[in-house]
Scaffold this motif. Structure first.
Motif, PDB file in Angstrom:
ATOM      1  N   VAL A  43       0.834  -1.206   0.000  1.00 55.77           N
ATOM      2  CA  VAL A  43       0.000   0.000   0.000  1.00 55.77           C
ATOM      3  C   VAL A  43       0.866   1.252   0.000  1.00 55.77           C
ATOM      4  CG1 VAL A  43      -1.522   1.402   1.465  1.00 55.77           C
ATOM      5  CG2 VAL A  43      -2.098  -0.974   1.001  1.00 55.77           C
ATOM      6  N   TRP A  44       1.856   1.287   0.899  1.00 57.01           N
ATOM      7  CA  TRP A  44       2.724   2.469   0.971  1.00 57.01           C
ATOM      8  C   TRP A  44       3.578   2.608  -0.281  1.00 57.01           C
ATOM      9  CZ3 TRP A  44       2.146   6.479   3.914  1.00 57.01           C
ATOM     10  CH2 TRP A  44       1.453   6.354   5.117  1.00 57.01           C
ATOM     11  N   THR A  45       3.957   1.481  -0.895  1.00 60.62           N
ATOM     12  CA  THR A  45       4.697   1.546  -2.162  1.00 60.62           C
ATOM     13  C   THR A  45       3.843   2.208  -3.238  1.00 60.62           C
ATOM     14  OG1 THR A  45       5.943  -0.466  -1.629  1.00 60.62           O
ATOM     15  CG2 THR A  45       5.868   0.194  -3.946  1.00 60.62           C
ATOM     16  N   ILE A  46       2.572   1.819  -3.315  1.00 57.58           N
ATOM     17  CA  ILE A  46       1.662   2.408  -4.298  1.00 57.58           C
ATOM     18  C   ILE A  46       1.431   3.886  -3.992  1.00 57.58           C
ATOM     19  CG2 ILE A  46      -0.726   2.406  -5.129  1.00 57.58           C
ATOM     20  CD1 ILE A  46      -0.726  -0.614  -4.838  1.00 57.58           C
ATOM     21  N   LEU A  47       1.225   4.210  -2.723  1.00 54.57           N
ATOM     22  CA  LEU A  47       0.972   5.602  -2.352  1.00 54.57           C
ATOM     23  C   LEU A  47       2.126   6.506  -2.764  1.00 54.57           C
ATOM     24  CD1 LEU A  47      -0.600   5.200   1.220  1.00 54.57           C
ATOM     25  CD2 LEU A  47      -1.776   5.749  -0.920  1.00 54.57           C
ATOM     26  N   LEU A  48       3.348   6.086  -2.475  1.00 55.47           N
ATOM     27  CA  LEU A  48       4.509   6.914  -2.787  1.00 55.47           C
ATOM     28  C   LEU A  48       4.750   6.988  -4.294  1.00 55.47           C
ATOM     29  CD1 LEU A  48       6.944   5.764   0.054  1.00 55.47           C
ATOM     30  CD2 LEU A  48       5.670   7.906  -0.080  1.00 55.47           C
ATOM     31  N   SER A  49       4.736   5.826  -4.957  1.00 51.12           N
ATOM     32  CA  SER A  49       5.025   5.815  -6.394  1.00 51.12           C
ATOM     33  C   SER A  49       3.945   6.548  -7.180  1.00 51.12           C
ATOM     34  CB  SER A  49       5.165   4.372  -6.896  1.00 51.12           C
ATOM     35  OG  SER A  49       3.958   3.658  -6.748  1.00 51.12           O
ATOM     36  N   PHE A  50       2.693   6.378  -6.789  1.00 52.42           N
ATOM     37  CA  PHE A  50       1.601   7.038  -7.506  1.00 52.42           C
ATOM     38  C   PHE A  50       1.649   8.550  -7.283  1.00 52.42           C
ATOM     39  CE2 PHE A  50      -2.745   8.249  -8.525  1.00 52.42           C
ATOM     40  CZ  PHE A  50      -3.008   7.484  -9.640  1.00 52.42           C
ATOM     41  N   GLY A  51       2.004   8.944  -6.075  1.00 50.57           N
ATOM     42  CA  GLY A  51       2.124  10.376  -5.801  1.00 50.57           C
ATOM     43  C   GLY A  51       3.194  11.022  -6.659  1.00 50.57           C
ATOM     44  N   PHE A  52       4.366  10.383  -6.755  1.00 56.07           N
ATOM     45  CA  PHE A  52       5.440  10.911  -7.596  1.00 56.07           C
ATOM     46  C   PHE A  52       5.029  10.917  -9.067  1.00 56.07           C
ATOM     47  CE2 PHE A  52       8.394   9.400  -4.073  1.00 56.07           C
ATOM     48  CZ  PHE A  52       8.637  10.684  -3.618  1.00 56.07           C
ATOM     49  N   ARG A  53       4.338   9.856  -9.493  1.00 52.82           N
ATOM     50  CA  ARG A  53       3.933   9.763 -10.896  1.00 52.82           C
ATOM     51  C   ARG A  53       2.954  10.869 -11.262  1.00 52.82           C
ATOM     52  NH1 ARG A  53       0.578   4.780 -13.766  1.00 52.82           N
ATOM     53  NH2 ARG A  53       0.795   5.530 -15.917  1.00 52.82           N
ATOM     54  N   LEU A 141      -5.674  -0.472  -3.471  1.00 55.48           N
ATOM     55  CA  LEU A 141      -5.919   0.316  -2.260  1.00 55.48           C
ATOM     56  C   LEU A 141      -7.353   0.120  -1.781  1.00 55.48           C
ATOM     57  CD1 LEU A 141      -4.157   3.711  -3.124  1.00 55.48           C
ATOM     58  CD2 LEU A 141      -3.224   1.738  -1.901  1.00 55.48           C
ATOM     59  N   ALA A 142      -8.299   0.126  -2.715  1.00 55.46           N
ATOM     60  CA  ALA A 142      -9.701  -0.070  -2.339  1.00 55.46           C
ATOM     61  C   ALA A 142      -9.915  -1.450  -1.731  1.00 55.46           C
ATOM     62  CB  ALA A 142     -10.594   0.116  -3.563  1.00 55.46           C
ATOM     63  N   THR A 143      -9.253  -2.448  -2.306  1.00 54.87           N
ATOM     64  CA  THR A 143      -9.395  -3.815  -1.789  1.00 54.87           C
ATOM     65  C   THR A 143      -8.839  -3.935  -0.387  1.00 54.87           C
ATOM     66  OG1 THR A 143      -9.244  -4.728  -4.035  1.00 54.87           O
ATOM     67  CG2 THR A 143      -8.810  -6.227  -2.199  1.00 54.87           C
ATOM     68  N   VAL A 144      -7.639  -3.416  -0.170  1.00 52.52           N
ATOM     69  CA  VAL A 144      -7.031  -3.489   1.165  1.00 52.52           C
ATOM     70  C   VAL A 144      -7.860  -2.697   2.168  1.00 52.52           C
ATOM     71  CG1 VAL A 144      -5.004  -2.835   2.534  1.00 52.52           C
ATOM     72  CG2 VAL A 144      -4.710  -3.875   0.283  1.00 52.52           C
ATOM     73  N   LEU A 193      -6.016  -2.549  10.784  1.00 51.05           N
ATOM     74  CA  LEU A 193      -6.340  -1.123  10.697  1.00 51.05           C
ATOM     75  C   LEU A 193      -5.150  -0.314  10.190  1.00 51.05           C
ATOM     76  CD1 LEU A 193      -8.342  -0.696  14.033  1.00 51.05           C
ATOM     77  CD2 LEU A 193      -9.244  -0.857  11.701  1.00 51.05           C
ATOM     78  N   PHE A 194      -3.941  -0.731  10.578  1.00 54.58           N
ATOM     79  CA  PHE A 194      -2.732  -0.052  10.116  1.00 54.58           C
ATOM     80  C   PHE A 194      -2.603  -0.135   8.600  1.00 54.58           C
ATOM     81  CE2 PHE A 194       1.831  -0.187   9.066  1.00 54.58           C
ATOM     82  CZ  PHE A 194       2.229   1.043   9.590  1.00 54.58           C
ATOM     83  N   ALA A 195      -3.047  -1.244   8.028  1.00 57.46           N
ATOM     84  CA  ALA A 195      -3.011  -1.394   6.569  1.00 57.46           C
ATOM     85  C   ALA A 195      -4.189  -0.698   5.912  1.00 57.46           C
ATOM     86  CB  ALA A 195      -2.996  -2.880   6.200  1.00 57.46           C
ATOM     87  N   ALA A 196      -5.358  -0.748   6.553  1.00 59.05           N
ATOM     88  CA  ALA A 196      -6.581  -0.254   5.909  1.00 59.05           C
ATOM     89  C   ALA A 196      -6.688   1.263   5.915  1.00 59.05           C
ATOM     90  CB  ALA A 196      -7.803  -0.859   6.601  1.00 59.05           C
ATOM     91  N   ILE A 197      -6.310   1.909   7.008  1.00 55.86           N
ATOM     92  CA  ILE A 197      -6.522   3.361   7.129  1.00 55.86           C
ATOM     93  C   ILE A 197      -5.785   4.137   6.043  1.00 55.86           C
ATOM     94  CG2 ILE A 197      -6.110   5.369   8.609  1.00 55.86           C
ATOM     95  CD1 ILE A 197      -6.830   3.570  10.996  1.00 55.86           C
ATOM     96  N   PRO A 198      -4.455   3.944   5.865  1.00 55.79           N
ATOM     97  CA  PRO A 198      -3.795   4.687   4.780  1.00 55.79           C
ATOM     98  C   PRO A 198      -4.301   4.284   3.400  1.00 55.79           C
ATOM     99  CG  PRO A 198      -2.293   3.084   5.747  1.00 55.79           C
ATOM    100  CD  PRO A 198      -3.488   3.138   6.625  1.00 55.79           C
ATOM    101  N   ALA A 199      -4.746   3.029   3.248  1.00 53.35           N
ATOM    102  CA  ALA A 199      -5.272   2.589   1.951  1.00 53.35           C
ATOM    103  C   ALA A 199      -6.551   3.348   1.606  1.00 53.35           C
ATOM    104  CB  ALA A 199      -5.530   1.085   1.969  1.00 53.35           C
ATOM    105  N   VAL A 200      -7.441   3.490   2.576  1.00 55.01           N
ATOM    106  CA  VAL A 200      -8.702   4.206   2.335  1.00 55.01           C
ATOM    107  C   VAL A 200      -8.441   5.685   2.072  1.00 55.01           C
ATOM    108  CG1 VAL A 200     -10.861   4.940   3.393  1.00 55.01           C
ATOM    109  CG2 VAL A 200     -10.089   2.593   3.667  1.00 55.01           C
ATOM    110  N   ILE A 201      -7.591   6.300   2.902  1.00 55.30           N
ATOM    111  CA  ILE A 201      -7.280   7.716   2.712  1.00 55.30           C
ATOM    112  C   ILE A 201      -6.611   7.933   1.360  1.00 55.30           C
ATOM    113  CG2 ILE A 201      -5.900   9.648   3.567  1.00 55.30           C
ATOM    114  CD1 ILE A 201      -6.288   8.526   6.384  1.00 55.30           C
TER     115      ILE A 201
END
Length: 235
Positions: A43-53, A141-144, A193-201
């Motif tokens: 999830v955090w890999t996607i968040l960071l890479s997608f943000g940079f992209r 992200l939606a799935t997690v 919850l640690f995985a789900a909260i940043p995924a939802v946000i």
């Protein structure tokens, strides 16, 4: 001795040790927590890479559009700026698709109404395809975000069931017997919850960014379509 004191004594420390909780947990609970940790890392890999992209796409698109509207020869501009690192730029793909359709429509007898419809359809298709491509990775992200809390809850339920089993085996219902197992079980929910909260946000935030980018791309396509329509009127 209070219940909190008994819990601290059972844990062997005045502070919870996440590593110890993981290592002491039942094998099923450990598998659940391990899977959730891997999901959290992804999830955090996607968040960071997608943000940079998206930041890079926004900068490149702004630069491309600014120069595009200043150019007098669109074909020459696209030949110079539409390739290389800009070849995968969504706005450049819209221009390439529109110019390709323009060349086909501007040969022979011109059907102005049909040409306008085809140009609009081609550009709208590219815009939709690019937005869909950008949003594709957000599905994880939606799935997690929706599944992780329930997976963590499954680990918690299993851990609590195991704790009650230990009560029956040892014939002892004191907190010192059940506290470690319950702590380990609840830790699974915490990781969920640690995985789900940043995924939802992240999903909500990046979905908004993708929608905004799609709307901007559509505005560019509409403006370019209007320019080509004026050119058709002059033929």
């Amino acid at each position: 001795m209070t219940d909190l004191d008994l819990l601290a004594a059972a844990a062997g420390s005045t502070h919870l040790d996440p590593v110890k909780l993981f290592l002491d947990a039942d094998i099923v609970v450990r598998v659940v927590m391990g899977g959730l940790l891997l999901a959290s890392i992804w999830v955090w890999t996607i968040l960071l890479s997608f943000g940079f992209r998206m930041a890079s796409l926004r900068r490149q698109s702004e630069a491309y559009e600014g120069e595009f509207w200043k150019s007098r020869d669109i074909d020459a501009f696209q030949a110079e700026r539409g390739g290389g690192r800009n070849a995968d730029l969504p706005v450049a793909k819209v221009v390439s698709a529109a110019l390709a359709e323009w060349r086909r429509s501007a040969t022979g007898k011109i059907d102005r109404s049909g040409a306008r419809q085809r140009l609009s359809s081609v550009m709208d298709s590219v815009v939709a395809a690019e937005a869909e491509s950008l949003a594709d990775r957000l599905n994880f992200l939606a799935t997690v975000g929706s599944v992780a809390p329930f997976v963590g809850l499954f680990g918690t339920v299993w851990g609590i069931m195991n704790s009650f089993f230990q009560i029956g085996q040892q014939q002892n219902s004191s907190l010192s017997v059940v506290a470690p197992g319950i702590s380990e079980a609840l830790f699974a929910t915490a990781i969920g919850l640690f995985a789900a909260i940043p995924a939802v946000i992240g999903y909500n935030r990046y979905s908004h960014i993708v929608n905004s980018f799609e709307a901007r791309l559509q505005r560019f396509a509409d403006r370019f379509h209007a320019s080509l329509s004026r050119e058709l009127d002059g033929l």
